[in-house]
Design an enzyme around this catalytic site. Structure first.
Site, mmCIF file in Angstrom:
data_model
loop_
_atom_site.group_PDB
_atom_site.id
_atom_site.type_symbol
_atom_site.label_atom_id
_atom_site.label_comp_id
_atom_site.label_asym_id
_atom_site.label_seq_id
_atom_site.Cartn_x
_atom_site.Cartn_y
_atom_site.Cartn_z
ATOM 1 N N TYR A 117 0.853 -1.186 0.000
ATOM 2 C CA TYR A 117 0.000 0.000 0.000
ATOM 3 C C TYR A 117 0.887 1.234 0.000
ATOM 4 O O TYR A 117 1.909 1.287 0.686
ATOM 5 C CB TYR A 117 -0.905 0.032 1.236
ATOM 6 C CG TYR A 117 -1.621 1.356 1.403
ATOM 7 C CD1 TYR A 117 -2.826 1.601 0.769
ATOM 8 C CD2 TYR A 117 -1.055 2.377 2.170
ATOM 9 C CE1 TYR A 117 -3.464 2.825 0.892
ATOM 10 C CE2 TYR A 117 -1.686 3.600 2.301
ATOM 11 C CZ TYR A 117 -2.885 3.821 1.658
ATOM 12 O OH TYR A 117 -3.508 5.028 1.775
ATOM 13 N N GLU A 205 -3.287 7.837 -3.898
ATOM 14 C CA GLU A 205 -3.208 6.509 -3.296
ATOM 15 C C GLU A 205 -3.094 5.451 -4.383
ATOM 16 O O GLU A 205 -3.788 5.523 -5.406
ATOM 17 C CB GLU A 205 -4.460 6.259 -2.445
ATOM 18 C CG GLU A 205 -4.513 4.914 -1.759
ATOM 19 C CD GLU A 205 -5.788 4.734 -0.970
ATOM 20 O OE1 GLU A 205 -5.758 4.943 0.262
ATOM 21 O OE2 GLU A 205 -6.824 4.398 -1.586
#
Length: 400
Positions: A117, A205
């Site tokens: 992530y 993101e």
């Protein structure tokens, strides 16, 4: 402002971030053609909506269908696209009402070795951006954030100089990235941070950020949101806005110069000033009510804006009462009172209306409302106003 995954990937690709080839389609036949044009044995069909959690999301009338589907032929791509397009996808971020899928991304598949992530947000407490990374990428990142926050690693950086190489090396050590992957991460992470600053983003993101079997870092997903206050500097970004993905009431309110966000309660709020609006909602909840919205008409509200604000509030079938809370600083209370009277001639006030006025020319403004003949419940203070609207709505609910 939010944009779609495929749009975010285009921006990141231009910044030097590795993303997979893909094509956006709006029909099943186009999906089949796209699969063949990508020239791969495997592809992924991904619903394009302004919401996360699509991998676990389900089509409302077909729970076996996910928002992200792996396909191995053109025919499979066409079937997957037809089962998504024109249907509502329900994810953890859409709520039970779901979001209509109008387009899908057909993306070339890859051999995934690891899922990580990576995300950048503004840390308001530190007054600078922060790059966050975790080895728990993919659909489980929400669980990791809630249950094991120590697995999310952070590096703040100066927006003027960007992320530094020593910070990249620190993150790589924590993520278990070694050898050539460190050099790849240096380019990847710096590009993501640079993009965040360059476009006045509030979020960049990539989840998951994957390590492929051949040792590449690839943004398998991409999400970007932008600070609306900075869009005047980026007309090319403003053009990416998809109004079909936004609440039409909120869009109409913005066009009228109003700041409006719909909530789940039954007490409509019409306030001038964002801070006062937040305080109004807090006091409504303190006294047992639930606000139906945030609505800031601004310091210089005029008759047209107040009328439009009432239309928005009273068109909401959940609204059982309205609290008007105005502090007349820039706008005089007499101006607001006149605007309320004009609005009453155009909009049917069919629910209890509590009005609290304070500030410049307040006595004259209160007199105008008192002499108007309208069924207005006056309030002397914010606490008094909150108590009266909660009581009026409760009484109306019992009577109904």
């Amino acid at each position: 402002m939010k944009i779609h995954e495929f749009q975010a990937k285009h921006i990141l690709r231009e910044a030097g971030v590795t993303v997979l080839p893909g094509m956006v389609v709006r029909g099943a036949d186009e999906a089949e053609d796209a699969f063949h044009q990508l020239d791969g044995r495997v592809a992924v069909v991904k619903a394009q909506i302004h919401a996360g959690g699509r991998g676990k999301g389900t089509v409302w009338d077909d729970p076996d269908q996910r928002g992200v589907q792996l396909v191995r032929s053109g025919a499979e791509a066409a079937r997957a696209a037809s089962r998504l397009l024109g249907k509502k996808l329900i994810t953890i971020q859409t709520g039970p009402e779901g979001r209509l899928v109008r387009q899908v991304l057909i993306e070339k598949g890859c051999d995934i070795s690891r899922e990580l992530y990576l995300g950048v947000v503004l840390d308001r407490a530190a007054a600078r951006p922060v790059l966050m990374a975790s080895s728990e990428g993919g659909v489980e990142i929400e669980t990791a954030a809630a249950q094991t926050p120590e697995q999310i690693f952070r590096e703040h950086f100066d927006p003027a100089t960007g992320l530094r190489s020593f910070q990249v090396r620190k993150l790589c050590a924590k993520l278990g990235l070694t050898g050539p992957l460190v050099r790849s991460a240096d380019q990847f992470m710096k590009a993501v941070c640079r993009t965040f600053v360059q476009y006045d983003c509030s979020l960049v993101e990539t989840n998951p950020l994957v390590v492929t079997a051949d040792g590449q870092l690839v943004a398998l997903d991409a999400k970007m949101t932008f600070d609306g206050n900075g869009l005047f500097r980026h007309p090319e970004i403003a053009r990416l806005r998809d109004l079909e993905e936004e609440d039409p009431v909120e869009v109409g309110a913005a066009d009228a110069g109003l700041s409006y966000v719909k909530l789940d309660g039954n007490i409509g709020c019409l306030v001038n000033g964002a801070g006062l609006a937040m305080s109004t909602m807090d006091l409504i909840k303190l006294h047992g009510g639930e606000p139906a919205n945030f609505l800031d008409v601004g310091g210089g509200a005029d008759t047209e804006q107040v009328t439009q604000a009432f239309r928005i509030l009273l068109d909401d079938p959940h609204v059982r009462g309205v609290l008007v809370n105005i502090f007349g600083g820039i706008a005089r209370c007499t101006t607001i009172a006149q605007a309320l009277l004009e609005a009453s001639r155009q909009v049917d006030f069919h629910v209890p209306l509590v009005v609290r006025l304070e500030g410049t020319e307040v006595e004259e403004g209160r007199r105008m409302l008192r002499d108007s003949g309208l069924n207005i419940i006056p309030a002397d203070s914010l606490t008094d106003a909150a108590q009266k609207i909660v009581a009026a709505v409760a009484a109306g609910t019992r009577d109904g």
